[in-house]
Design an enzyme around this catalytic site. Structure first.
Site, PDB file in Angstrom:
ATOM      1  NE  ARG A 132      -3.696  -0.446   2.509  1.00 14.77           N
ATOM      2  CZ  ARG A 132      -4.320  -0.251   3.664  1.00 14.77           C
ATOM      3  NH1 ARG A 132      -3.967  -0.941   4.731  1.00 14.77           N
ATOM      4  NH2 ARG A 132      -5.276   0.619   3.750  1.00 14.77           N
ATOM      5  CG  ASP A 151      -5.129   0.674  -0.693  1.00 17.17           C
ATOM      6  OD1 ASP A 151      -5.644  -0.387  -0.257  1.00 17.17           O
ATOM      7  OD2 ASP A 151      -4.514   1.471   0.037  1.00 17.17           O
ATOM      8  CE1 TYR A 162      -1.908  -2.074   7.190  1.00 17.99           C
ATOM      9  CE2 TYR A 162       0.175  -2.378   6.059  1.00 17.99           C
ATOM     10  CZ  TYR A 162      -1.198  -2.287   6.031  1.00 17.99           C
ATOM     11  OH  TYR A 162      -1.871  -2.402   4.833  1.00 17.99           O
ATOM     12  CD  GLN A 176      -0.826   6.300  -2.583  1.00 17.61           C
ATOM     13  OE1 GLN A 176      -1.416   7.326  -2.888  1.00 17.61           O
ATOM     14  NE2 GLN A 176       0.285   6.304  -1.880  1.00 17.61           N
ATOM     15  CB  SER A 200      -7.332   2.681   1.164  1.00 17.80           C
ATOM     16  OG  SER A 200      -6.126   2.602   1.874  1.00 17.80           O
TER      17      SER A 200
HETATM   18  P1  NAD Z   1      -5.260  -1.104   9.890  1.00 17.17           P
HETATM   19  O1  NAD Z   1      -6.614  -1.403   9.354  1.00 17.17           O
HETATM   20  O2  NAD Z   1      -4.214  -2.141   9.813  1.00 17.17           O
HETATM   21  O3  NAD Z   1      -5.402  -0.682  11.439  1.00 17.17           O
HETATM   22  C1  NAD Z   1      -6.259   0.374  11.830  1.00 17.17           C
HETATM   23  C2  NAD Z   1      -5.572   1.215  12.878  1.00 17.17           C
HETATM   24  O4  NAD Z   1      -5.496   0.495  14.099  1.00 17.17           O
HETATM   25  C3  NAD Z   1      -4.136   1.601  12.545  1.00 17.17           C
HETATM   26  O5  NAD Z   1      -4.042   3.005  12.476  1.00 17.17           O
HETATM   27  C4  NAD Z   1      -3.323   1.007  13.666  1.00 17.17           C
HETATM   28  O6  NAD Z   1      -2.227   1.813  14.026  1.00 17.17           O
HETATM   29  C5  NAD Z   1      -4.358   0.938  14.779  1.00 17.17           C
HETATM   30  N1  NAD Z   1      -4.010   0.037  15.875  1.00 17.17           N
HETATM   31  C6  NAD Z   1      -3.512  -1.213  15.834  1.00 17.17           C
HETATM   32  N2  NAD Z   1      -3.332  -1.718  17.075  1.00 17.17           N
HETATM   33  C7  NAD Z   1      -3.757  -0.774  17.939  1.00 17.17           C
HETATM   34  C8  NAD Z   1      -3.833  -0.710  19.348  1.00 17.17           C
HETATM   35  N3  NAD Z   1      -3.431  -1.715  20.126  1.00 17.17           N
HETATM   36  N4  NAD Z   1      -4.303   0.423  19.882  1.00 17.17           N
HETATM   37  C9  NAD Z   1      -4.704   1.458  19.106  1.00 17.17           C
HETATM   38  N5  NAD Z   1      -4.656   1.450  17.769  1.00 17.17           N
HETATM   39  C10 NAD Z   1      -4.177   0.345  17.178  1.00 17.17           C
HETATM   40  O7  NAD Z   1      -4.698   0.223   9.270  1.00 17.17           O
HETATM   41  P2  NAD Z   1      -5.050   0.918   7.905  1.00 17.17           P
HETATM   42  O8  NAD Z   1      -6.230   1.774   8.072  1.00 17.17           O
HETATM   43  O9  NAD Z   1      -5.079  -0.133   6.863  1.00 17.17           O
HETATM   44  O10 NAD Z   1      -3.821   1.872   7.723  1.00 17.17           O
HETATM   45  C11 NAD Z   1      -2.557   1.492   8.223  1.00 17.17           C
HETATM   46  C12 NAD Z   1      -1.521   2.466   7.817  1.00 17.17           C
HETATM   47  O11 NAD Z   1      -1.339   2.430   6.427  1.00 17.17           O
HETATM   48  C13 NAD Z   1      -1.814   3.895   8.184  1.00 17.17           C
HETATM   49  O12 NAD Z   1      -0.597   4.458   8.578  1.00 17.17           O
HETATM   50  C14 NAD Z   1      -2.272   4.468   6.904  1.00 17.17           C
HETATM   51  O13 NAD Z   1      -2.087   5.871   6.855  1.00 17.17           O
HETATM   52  C15 NAD Z   1      -1.349   3.745   5.975  1.00 17.17           C
HETATM   53  N6  NAD Z   1      -1.811   3.744   4.613  1.00 17.17           N
HETATM   54  C16 NAD Z   1      -0.973   4.258   3.715  1.00 17.17           C
HETATM   55  C17 NAD Z   1      -1.357   4.295   2.423  1.00 17.17           C
HETATM   56  C18 NAD Z   1      -0.442   4.876   1.437  1.00 17.17           C
HETATM   57  O14 NAD Z   1       0.660   5.261   1.755  1.00 17.17           O
HETATM   58  N7  NAD Z   1      -0.845   4.935   0.218  1.00 17.17           N
HETATM   59  C19 NAD Z   1      -2.574   3.792   2.016  1.00 17.17           C
HETATM   60  C20 NAD Z   1      -3.409   3.249   2.976  1.00 17.17           C
HETATM   61  C21 NAD Z   1      -3.012   3.218   4.275  1.00 17.17           C
END
Ligand code: NAD
Length: 417
Positions: A123, A132, A230, A129, A135
């Site tokens: 991702r 994705d 993550y 992107q 997302s």
């Molecule tokens: P995810 O679905 O894996 O997890 C959701 C959220 O839960 C995350 O923010 C994670 O930090 C949080 N989490 C996990 N354990 C926890 C705990 N014990 N207590 C509190 N919070 C906790 O995450 P996601 O929504 O798929 O996104 C993950 C990362 O990927 C983020 O940093 C997001 O910005 C990034 N992302 C980047 C891109 C990109 O660069 N293009 C695209 C999508 C997501």
């Protein structure tokens, strides 16, 4: 001859989305792809067979689809009868959950079917992107989570000053501020609630605050950023400390929305039974992590709403994207179009495991499981050793880049998409 790509009718009970919408037909024709659609595939998302035909697709029953298509696209996994009808050289693209059920992908490999699983998409690669689906679907789920909470909650979200008195705004706590959490925050804010949020990744604080919410900083837990953006899994001690400190905050909120996930693990338990018992009657908890593996909330059950003895409603919301199927399907379909545009050249699907995107998502090809992390699960004894099953010149690079893919599989994270 154009490549024939078919959208199948989703097999999972309650799944209302469809992988391709009529809008995709024109986009795909432009890159020499013909679209086939299973009868009624889009009906639950309000895309009729007629709409597909008017856009230029061919609508077929399941048997004819299986005979005529080169590539099948879906959201979840094709069911056993569909898999039994597949023949060598065909391709399946969807959220196949290879890391929670590697045997499924191994079965496709044995059948000579190429398996492409979108949950392994790297991702952070910027050219990925537009593909994705994690997302796009998380964003829909986060939006619906806030709306669900507002509907179930028996008071107002906004501050209301009326002739009958003043209604205080709801106090909403969002746990986990990734894609779904940020969308839930934004939506709850638009509805006028006072929103606080917490995430174990400190980098999320600025994003939370930019949405007008307050970021909770826990003193008992160290930063929990892991690889690829993550979160890392917390130790048992950290988890206990986190639960204890969160409980005091949870008790002060009317609504809690949980979205926390850790790749490759069961969703972390953030809201304990004791924390729920301390909430005021009428409070609402929406658990996006609810799954058969367990969710973020003690007592949450996937697709069920539970009322505790203390008057707290717990909504187990494992597949909220399917609750807004038209929006979710439109986004998923565009993601799939972007992926197909990347994979198809001169009317043929070109598998290139040296490509960073494909290394994460191609699970089975030419009769073998070619995805390192899936192979490691299928052959634990050989894990860490070069795979014998896919020992080709490409396999070492697959093994390496596939490591990230293991960390991005949402299935292990216990949700449908
Ligand atoms: P995810 O679905 O894996 O997890 C959701 C959220 O839960 C995350 O923010 C994670 O930090 C949080 N989490 C996990 N354990 C926890 C705990 N014990 N207590 C509190 N919070 C906790 O995450 P996601 O929504 O798929 O996104 C993950 C990362 O990927 C983020 O940093 C997001 O910005 C990034 N992302 C980047 C891109 C990109 O660069 N293009 C695209 C999508 C997501």
């Amino acid at each position: 001859m154009a490549l024939k790509v078919a959208a199948i009718k989703e097999a999972a009970p309650g799944e209302r989305r469809v992988a391709l919408t009529p809008e995709a037909v024109g986009r795909l024709r432009a890159v020499d792809i013909e679209v086939l659609v299973e009868t009624g595939a889009g009906a639950e998302s309000w895309f009729s067979d007629d709409a597909y035909e008017q856009a230029g697709a061919t609508v077929l029953d399941a048997d004819d689809l299986a005979k005529n298509a080169d590539v099948f696209v879906s959201i979840g996994r094709p069911d056993a009868s569909m898999v039994a009808a597949l023949r060598p050289g065909q391709t399946v693209i969807g959220l196949l959950r290879p890391l929670t059920d590697p045997a499924y992908s191994a079965g496709l490999a044995t059948a000579g079917v190429t398996a492409i699983s979108l949950d392994g998409l790297p991702r952070t690669v910027s050219r990925a992107q537009s593909m994705d689906v994690l997302s796009s679907q998380a964003s829909v789920a986060g939006y619906r989570a806030a709306l669900t909470a507002a509907t179930v909650y028996d008071r107002y979200f906004p501050l209301l000053v009326t002739a009958a008195g003043t209604a205080r705004p709801a106090e909403v706590l969002v746990l986990g501020a990734g894609v779904a959490g940020l969308q839930a925050i934004a939506t709850a804010r638009r509805l006028g609630a006072v929103v606080r949020a917490y995430d174990v990744r400190p980098a999320s604080a600025a994003e939370v605050e930019s949405l007008g919410a307050q970021f909770l900083r826990l003193t008992s837990v160290q930063a929990g950023a892991g690889e690829g953006g993550y979160a890392r899994a917390l130790t048992a001690e950290e988890q206990q400390a986190q639960q204890d400190e969160l409980a005091a905050h949870i008790a002060k909120h009317n609504v809690v929305i949980t979205t926390a996930q850790v790749p490759g693990r069961r969703p972390p338990l953030l809201v304990t039974e004791a924390a729920i018992a301390a909430m005021a009657p009428g409070s609402v908890v929406v658990d996006l992590g609810a799954s058969e593996l367990g969710g973020n909330v003690a007592g949450s059950k996937p697709d069920e709403t539970v009322l505790t003895a203390g008057g707290v409603t717990i909504v187990g919301a494992g597949n909220l994207a399917s609750d807004a199927p038209a929006a979710a399907s439109a986004a998923y379909s565009r993601n799939v179009c972007a992926l197909l545009t990347h994979l198809v050249h001169d009317g043929a699907l070109v598998i290139d495991l040296a490509d960073e995107i494909q290394a994460g998502i191609v699970i089975a090809h030419e009769g073998a499981v070619v995805h390192g992390p899936t192979n490691a699960l299928l052959n634990p004894a050989a894990a860490g050793e070069p795979s014998t099953e896919s020992a080709t010149p490409d396999s070492s690079s697959r093994q390496d880049t596939g490591g990230d893919a293991a960390n991005t599989d949402p299935a292990n994270r216990g949700r449908a998409s």
